[in-house]
Design a protein around this motif. Structure first.
Motif, short mmCIF file in Angstrom:
data_model
loop_
_atom_site.label_atom_id
_atom_site.label_comp_id
_atom_site.label_asym_id
_atom_site.label_seq_id
_atom_site.Cartn_x
_atom_site.Cartn_y
_atom_site.Cartn_z
N THR A 96 0.84 -1.45 0.03
CA THR A 96 -0.01 0.08 0.00
C THR A 96 0.76 1.05 0.00
O THR A 96 0.65 2.24 -0.74
N CYS A 107 2.83 1.91 -3.26
CA CYS A 107 1.80 2.44 -4.33
C CYS A 107 1.51 3.80 -4.20
O CYS A 107 1.49 4.60 -5.00
N GLU A 108 1.36 4.39 -2.59
CA GLU A 108 1.17 5.52 -2.74
C GLU A 108 2.33 6.52 -2.90
O GLU A 108 2.05 7.52 -3.35
N PRO A 139 -2.79 3.38 -7.97
CA PRO A 139 -3.90 3.15 -7.23
C PRO A 139 -3.96 1.66 -6.61
O PRO A 139 -3.14 0.96 -7.17
N THR A 140 -4.55 1.59 -5.27
CA THR A 140 -4.29 0.37 -4.44
C THR A 140 -5.57 -0.51 -4.46
O THR A 140 -5.58 -1.32 -3.63
N ASP A 141 -6.20 -0.33 -5.47
CA ASP A 141 -7.59 -0.99 -5.39
C ASP A 141 -7.36 -2.56 -5.48
O ASP A 141 -8.16 -3.49 -5.28
N ASP A 142 -6.13 -3.04 -6.24
CA ASP A 142 -6.07 -4.46 -6.64
C ASP A 142 -4.76 -4.94 -6.13
O ASP A 142 -4.04 -5.42 -6.73
N GLN A 157 -3.40 -8.28 -7.01
CA GLN A 157 -2.98 -8.40 -8.25
C GLN A 157 -1.57 -8.23 -8.09
O GLN A 157 -0.54 -8.86 -8.79
#
Ligand code: HEM
Length: 383
Positions: free
Chosen positions: A134, A137-138, A143-146, A149
């Motif tokens: 997380t 990604c930030e 985006p952290t939606d997946d 994956q």
């Protein structure tokens, strides 16, 4: 004992301390035939330090694993390495990393909230894996939606690094590359976007735009380098502390967190070692090694070198801090060491506050690749 060494055998996979002991009992520069192509292994702290501090004889540009791959991003040699490192290093300096503390605390709390109602939960799946993914990604502006994956892709990437046949992971890795390339293309024209990803997308070397391949390679390295490793640091730390009955003392503030993290890194390095390649014929500790040979610098063995540490096979959290080999050394020294340590400290603090009675359910499961040391499952209960 010195003669049996099987880095990928079940005993050494279950306990890399065994590989370290076998290596330290044998030749300083040891040929290993259990992989194609065969490689040499260095295990003494000083031999490894000498190697890593001589990056023109022992180059990185053929890959950090046992297979020969072309240079890309920071897995390269100067001047390409210098360019890539300069491009990203400011985002990982202590001052920049310190700013992430509050956000990391929020993430740790959110993740613990999600498992608050469960009797048994998995420390890897619910905490030590999602937290580093997380935050990276930030940092990038991804985006952290997946994140599962990304996990799949990171796993494929680290598995490819140490696999005898990396081609089986190529399809998955191509999908990851395509995803990152798409993000880079989206971000490049937006001059107001100052995220790390956007800056990599717009980078220029000698007045020439960075190539897509180079930009994607660098993003992937930063992304993957910090995930599995930090996850393993947190999981390994908790595994040892719970297993050795040290957790109550940690929660009571009786154990120095910096010493404890250093000892965890020494005893359970998330990366057991990485490779260099000889740029010329060399002699190492009396052994002639031809040009173009892979050399494994075995950090886990260096960390147990008895000339460096007293009783090296004892996990001793009160041990004075000394520079462990787990983040490498020299020009390739881990860029994310500050971030990894902060992530670990924040996670440990959140756990100590919210889970002082935490118990291990069992030892979970080891991660697969032989160069990596961590647990892909670590079931725990609150009480
Ligand atoms: C406990 C966690 C970590 C461990 C054990 C670890 C270990 C290492 C090691 C051993 C190296 C040296 C590679 C070599 O000499 O070839 C390295 C390099 C690197 N690490 Fe880490 N790492 C960790 C966390 C991170 C994090 C959080 C990031 C964040 C992005 C990161 C990014 C990098 C990068 C970019 C390099 C390459 C630097 C270069 O070649 O100049 N690492 N890491």
């Amino acid at each position: 004992m010195a003669d049996v060494l099987d880095l990928m055998g079940p005993d050494e996979m279950a306990d890399p301390g065994l590989s370290a002991a076998r290596l330290l009992a044998g030749d300083r520069c040891r040929r290993y035939e259990g992989f194609e192509p065969p490689f040499y292994i260095l295990s003494r702290y000083d031999d490894i330090a000498d190697t890593l501090l001589d990056p023109s004889t022992f180059v990185s540009g053929h890959g950090q694993g046992p297979n020969f791959v072309p240079p890309v991003g920071v897995v390269s040699d100067p001047p390409q390495h210098t360019f890539c490192r300069r491009l990203v290093q400011d985002d990982f300096k202590p001052a920049a990393i310190a700013k992430l503390k509050v956000r990391l605390e929020e993430i740790a709390d959110e993740l613990l909230d999600e498992v608050a109602g469960q009797d048994v939960w998995d420390l890897h799946d619910h905490l030590s894996f999602p937290l580093p993914v997380t935050i990276i990604c930030e940092i990038f502006g991804i985006p952290t939606d997946d994140i599962w994956q990304f996990k799949l892709w990171s796993d494929a990437s680290v598995a490819a690094l140490s696999a005898q046949d990396p081609t089986v992971y190529f399809e998955e890795l191509d999908r990851m590359r395509a995803y990152i390339l798409d993000l880079l293309h989206q971000k490049k024209p937006d001059l107001d976007d100052n995220s790390l990803l956007a800056r990599i997308a717009r980078a220029r070397q000698d007045d020439i735009d960075i190539t897509d391949e180079e930009a994607v390679g660098l993003v992937l390295q930063l992304f993957v380098a910090g995930n599995e490793t930090t996850t393993s640091l947190i999981t390994n730390f908790m595994w040892r502390f719970l297993d050795h009955g040290l957790w109550p003392d940690f929660c009571a503030g009786k154990i120095d967190v910096d010493k404890a993290i250093n000892e965890s890194l020494r005893f359970d390095p998330p990366l057991l070692g990485l490779f260099r390649t000889t740029a010329e014929d060399v002699e190492i500790a009396g052994t002639a090694v031809p040009e173009g040979t892979k050399i494994l610098t075995h950090y886990a063995a260096a960390n147990r070198d008895p000339t460096m540490w007293d009783r090296p096979n004892i996990f001793d959290v009160a041990r004075p801090i000394k520079k462990v080999m787990s983040f490498g050394l020299g020009i390739h020294f881990c860029l994310g060491a500050e971030l990894a340590k902060l992530e670990t400290k924040v996670t440990l603090a959140a756990l100590a506050r919210r889970a002082p009675n935490l118990k291990l359910v069992n030892d979970g499961e080891r991660i697969g690749p032989f160069l990596f040391w961590g647990r892909k499952k670590l079931p725990v209960r609150w009480q």
